[in-house]
Enzyme design. Structure first.
Site, mmCIF file in Angstrom:
data_model
loop_
_atom_site.group_PDB
_atom_site.id
_atom_site.type_symbol
_atom_site.label_atom_id
_atom_site.label_comp_id
_atom_site.label_asym_id
_atom_site.label_seq_id
_atom_site.Cartn_x
_atom_site.Cartn_y
_atom_site.Cartn_z
ATOM 1 N N ARG A 3 0.554 -1.157 -0.022
ATOM 2 C CA ARG A 3 0.051 0.113 -0.067
ATOM 3 C C ARG A 3 0.667 1.212 0.126
ATOM 4 N NH1 ARG A 3 -3.747 -0.888 -2.591
ATOM 5 N NH2 ARG A 3 -4.555 1.011 -1.902
ATOM 6 N N ILE A 166 -9.013 -3.097 -7.193
ATOM 7 C CA ILE A 166 -8.571 -3.118 -8.377
ATOM 8 C C ILE A 166 -6.789 -2.924 -8.535
ATOM 9 C CG2 ILE A 166 -8.160 -1.307 -10.258
ATOM 10 C CD1 ILE A 166 -10.916 -0.705 -10.019
ATOM 11 N N ASP A 167 -6.362 -2.120 -7.275
ATOM 12 C CA ASP A 167 -4.656 -2.082 -7.243
ATOM 13 C C ASP A 167 -4.182 -3.529 -6.875
ATOM 14 O OD1 ASP A 167 -2.151 -0.820 -6.832
ATOM 15 O OD2 ASP A 167 -2.716 -0.689 -4.886
ATOM 16 N N GLU A 168 -4.771 -4.437 -6.270
ATOM 17 C CA GLU A 168 -4.637 -5.643 -5.822
ATOM 18 C C GLU A 168 -4.575 -6.568 -6.889
ATOM 19 O OE1 GLU A 168 -3.109 -8.987 -3.622
ATOM 20 O OE2 GLU A 168 -3.048 -6.910 -3.296
ATOM 21 N N SER A 171 -1.827 -5.688 -9.230
ATOM 22 C CA SER A 171 -0.287 -6.038 -8.623
ATOM 23 C C SER A 171 -0.266 -7.590 -8.947
ATOM 24 C CB SER A 171 -0.176 -5.682 -6.994
ATOM 25 O OG SER A 171 -1.113 -6.479 -6.454
#
Length: 248
Positions: A3, A166-168, A171
Site C-alpha cells: 500500500r 483493483i490495485d491488488e 499487482s
C-alpha cells in the site's frame, strides 16, 4: 498489494528519484527483466499451500452469480489456459524473495502480517473475490462480491474498497506478467455504484511494457456488461526478485 504505492505516486513521479538521493530503487538490469519466465512465475506463485487457507475458494457466502461465473472460469483453467490465482492471508506466502527499496524492512511480527483485502476474517462480511489469470494474453479477471463491511453510500460499496481491490488485481497481474511489483501510479474514474452483495467483474489487461514499467487498465462492470462501475489505469515498476537459492 504494497500500500506504499499511493505514496510512491507522489514520491516517484516520472523520474524515480528524490532530491539528494542517488538511487531510490534497486538497480534494474534490462537484460534480466524477464529472468523469471511467465510460466515459472505462475508456477511459483500459484502453487496450492495445503497448510494455509486459500481465500480464493468458494464459501457459503458466495451468491449464485459469483458461483456460476466462478465455475465458468474454472472450466477455462482446464481448456483455455487460465489459472486460478490462490489467495492467502499475507503476500509473504506468495512473494518470498522481494527486496524492499530504500533499505526498508518489515518490523511487524510475521503473525501480524495480513493482506489488506483479506483483513476481514468473517466470510461474506468484506472482500469476497477470486482472480483468474491468462498467462499467454497477460490479462486477468477478478470476480468481486462486496460484503456489508465495505459500505460507502448506504447499501452500496465504498469506492475506496473497489480501488484497493483493483490495485491488488493490478499487482497480481503485473507480477505474474513479468515481476511487476510496486505501484508507481494509479488512477480511477467511478461511473456507477456497486450494490453490496452483488457481483462486479474486474477485467484487467497489461497494455504495454517499456522502460521497466508495466501499464495496466481495468474496466469494472456488471456480469451482463450493461453497467460500468469504474475504469482505472495503473503503472507498476518491474522489480527483479532475489535469486532462489533452492534452484527452483
Amino acid at each position: 498489494m504494497l500500500r506504499r504505492g499511493f505514496q510512491a505516486v507522489v514520491i516517484l513521479g516520472h523520474h524515480g528519484t528524490l532530491p539528494g538521493a542517488t538511487h531510490l530503487l534497486p538497480r534494474f538490469y534490462p537484460a534480466s527483466a524477464f529472468g523469471s519466465s511467465t510460466e515459472s512465475l505462475v508456477s511459483r506463485f500459484c502453487q496450492e499451500m495445503t497448510k494455509s487457507k486459500n481465500y480464493a475458494l468458494p464459501n457459503a457466502s458466495w451468491g449464485p452469480d459469483m458461483l456460476s461465473l466462478y465455475d465458468e472460469f474454472l472450466e477455462k483453467t482446464k481448456t483455455d489456459g487460465w489459472v486460478r490465482v490462490p489467495s492467502f492471508r499475507s503476500n509473504r506466502d506468495h512473494i518470498q524473495r522481494f527486496k524492499l527499496p530504500l533499505n526498508l524492512s518489515a518490523n511487524s511480527d510475521k503473525s501480524d502480517w495480513r493482506l489488506f483485502t483479506r483483513c476481514i476474517e468473517r466470510e461474506g462480511q468484506g472482500y469476497e473475490y477470486v482472480i483468474f489469470f491468462q498467462p499467454s494474453e497477460k490479462k486477468s479477471v477478478c470476480l468481486f462480491q462486496p460484503g456489508p463491511s465495505l459500505e460507502g453510500v448506504p447499501g452500496f460499496t465504498h469506492g475506496g474498497s473497489l480501488a484497493a481491490l483493483i490495485d491488488e488485481t493490478f499487482s497480481k497481474t503485473a507480477y505474474l506478467s513479468g515481476e511487476g511489483l510496486l505501484t508507481v501510479n494509479f488512477n480511477i474514474r467511478f461511473k456507477n455504484l456497486i450494490p453490496l452483495g452483488s457481483l462486479a467483474v474486474l477485467n484487467v489487461n497489461v497494455e504495454k511494457i517499456e522502460d521497466q514499467k508495466m501499464y495496466l487498465s481495468c474496466v469494472t462492470q456488471s456480469r451482463d456488461q450493461q453497467t460500468v462501475y469504474a475504469k482505472a489505469s495503473g503503472t507498476f515498476l518491474q522489480m527483479q526478485l532475489e535469486e532462489d537459492s533452492s534452484g527452483q
